[in-house]
Design a protein around this motif. Structure first.
Motif, PDB file in Angstrom:
ATOM      1  N   SER A 195      -3.103  -0.707   2.597  1.00  0.00           N
ATOM      2  CA  SER A 195      -3.784  -0.264   1.390  1.00  0.00           C
ATOM      3  C   SER A 195      -5.243  -0.718   1.362  1.00  0.00           C
ATOM      4  N   ALA A 197      -8.194  -2.446  -0.833  1.00  0.00           N
ATOM      5  CA  ALA A 197      -8.117  -3.582  -1.745  1.00  0.00           C
ATOM      6  C   ALA A 197      -8.489  -3.185  -3.172  1.00  0.00           C
ATOM      7  N   GLN A 198      -7.956  -3.935  -4.120  1.00  0.00           N
ATOM      8  CA  GLN A 198      -8.344  -3.775  -5.517  1.00  0.00           C
ATOM      9  C   GLN A 198      -9.851  -4.003  -5.652  1.00  0.00           C
ATOM     10  N   GLY A 199     -10.496  -3.190  -6.471  1.00  0.00           N
ATOM     11  CA  GLY A 199     -11.928  -3.325  -6.667  1.00  0.00           C
ATOM     12  C   GLY A 199     -12.744  -2.313  -5.904  1.00  0.00           C
ATOM     13  N   SER A 200     -12.157  -1.688  -4.883  1.00  0.00           N
ATOM     14  CA  SER A 200     -12.889  -0.647  -4.148  1.00  0.00           C
ATOM     15  C   SER A 200     -12.800   0.666  -4.912  1.00  0.00           C
ATOM     16  N   ARG A 203      -9.801   2.881  -3.936  1.00  0.00           N
ATOM     17  CA  ARG A 203      -8.538   2.355  -4.488  1.00  0.00           C
ATOM     18  C   ARG A 203      -8.423   2.744  -5.968  1.00  0.00           C
ATOM     19  N   PHE A 204      -9.545   2.696  -6.680  1.00  0.00           N
ATOM     20  CA  PHE A 204      -9.547   3.082  -8.088  1.00  0.00           C
ATOM     21  C   PHE A 204      -9.099   4.531  -8.261  1.00  0.00           C
ATOM     22  N   ASP A 207      -5.330   4.737  -7.562  1.00  0.00           N
ATOM     23  CA  ASP A 207      -4.556   4.161  -8.669  1.00  0.00           C
ATOM     24  C   ASP A 207      -4.551   5.086  -9.874  1.00  0.00           C
ATOM     25  N   GLU A 222      -3.863  -5.233   3.087  1.00  0.00           N
ATOM     26  CA  GLU A 222      -4.920  -4.494   2.431  1.00  0.00           C
ATOM     27  C   GLU A 222      -6.277  -4.863   3.021  1.00  0.00           C
ATOM     28  N   GLN A 224     -10.786  -4.026   2.715  1.00  0.00           N
ATOM     29  CA  GLN A 224     -11.828  -3.704   1.736  1.00  0.00           C
ATOM     30  C   GLN A 224     -12.431  -2.324   1.960  1.00  0.00           C
TER      31      GLN A 224
END
Length: 297
Positions: A195, A197-200, A203-204, A207, A222, A224
């Motif tokens: 996956s 990473a959260q914050g990219s 990814r947004f 999600d 995960e 970046q």
């Protein structure tokens, strides 16, 4: 009138050499092809330019008058092309573009190659950063413009969409999923999933698309940035979901892009620049080439 410049060259070669055979050898054309070129030119002009006999070729009165005109046309064209080449050779400067990493790998290189061939004295600086950092680089004037995928609410920044890009499933050719034409999100749960990473920004978007669904593959790793995810997939560590432009073409030896469904995820890739500052001519050349390249994909 419909005729080509090579038709004019063919006519002048025959006129200068006085022979179809000599002209065909000089132009590396067969005599039949050369004859068709002359016929095409005469048909387009509506006049006979050459008198053909079994022994020789002669210019008609109209043909003799047309020779200097045809020569002038070719000379003017050659001078214009030389002038354009000289302008291209003299152009120099620097183009700075901030670009999200996922658009660098397989989209931007072709544009850079073409631009460098046309304008070899212009230097190019690519700032490959996340979408938020691309916006910052453009806003601060560190980049002339940016290539990114998230529209901005900043009144000082203009976003020009280039294309709507789908996300795809990245797999190796030897992976079981590679035999399928389309893949559902539910299918990914059976395999090792990598996956972002959260914050990219990517990814947004993913999600958001999965927010109301029940299926969400569980990742074991995960990263970046998208290029790192593609590299992990190519190494055989698992599968992942990435923007289409981050993947190589169908001829790649080890990687395959599969259509992703239920739900589909897309992003709008576009260019950003400061509204208050007009692009300088050198930057505009690169900007326009990027736009035209995107529209042909």
């Amino acid at each position: 009138m419909k005729f080509d410049l090579i038709d004019l060259r063919t006519f002048l070669a025959v006129a200068d050499l006085g022979s179809f055979r000599a002209a065909s050898e000089a132009l590396h054309l067969s005599q039949s092809a050369l004859s068709r070129r002359i016929d095409k030119l005469e048909a387009a002009l509506g006049v006979q330019l050459l008198l053909r006999t079994t022994r020789k070729v002669e210019l008609t009165t109209v043909g003799r008058g047309f020779v200097p005109r045809a020569r002038n046309v070719l000379n003017e064209l050659e001078n214009a092309l030389v002038g354009i080449q000289e302008v291209s050779d003299r152009l120099s400067g620097l183009v700075s573009i901030a670009c999200v990493p996922s658009a660098v790998a397989y989209f931007l290189p072709g544009v850079v190659r073409t631009f460098h061939e046309r304008y070899p004295r212009i230097r190019i600086r690519i700032i490959d950063e996340s979408s938020s950092q691309v916006l910052t680089a453009v806003a601060r004037g560190e980049a002339d413009f940016g290539l990114t995928y998230i529209g901005v609410n900043d009144a000082d920044i203009e976003f020009t969409p280039l294309l709507e890009e789908p996300f795809v499933v990245a797999v190796r050719r030897d992976h079981p999923l590679a035999k399928q034409k389309t893949v559902d999100w539910a299918d990914l749960s059976a395999y090792e999933y990598i996956s972002l990473a959260q914050g990219s920004g990517n990814r947004f978007l993913i999600d958001q698309a999965l927010a109301h669904g029940k299926v969400r593959p569980r990742h074991f790793c995960e990263v970046q940035h998208v290029p790192a995810l593609v590299s992990m997939v190519e190494a055989g560590l698992g599968v992942g979901v990435v923007p289409r432009l981050a993947m190589p073409g169908a001829e790649h030896a080890s990687l395959v892009s599969l259509q992703l469904c239920n739900p589909q995820v897309t992003r709008s890739l576009g260019l950003i620049h400061r509204r208050a500052k007009e692009l300088n001519p050198v930057v505009k050349l690169f900007y326009d080439l990027l736009v035209s390249s995107a529209h042909t994909r």
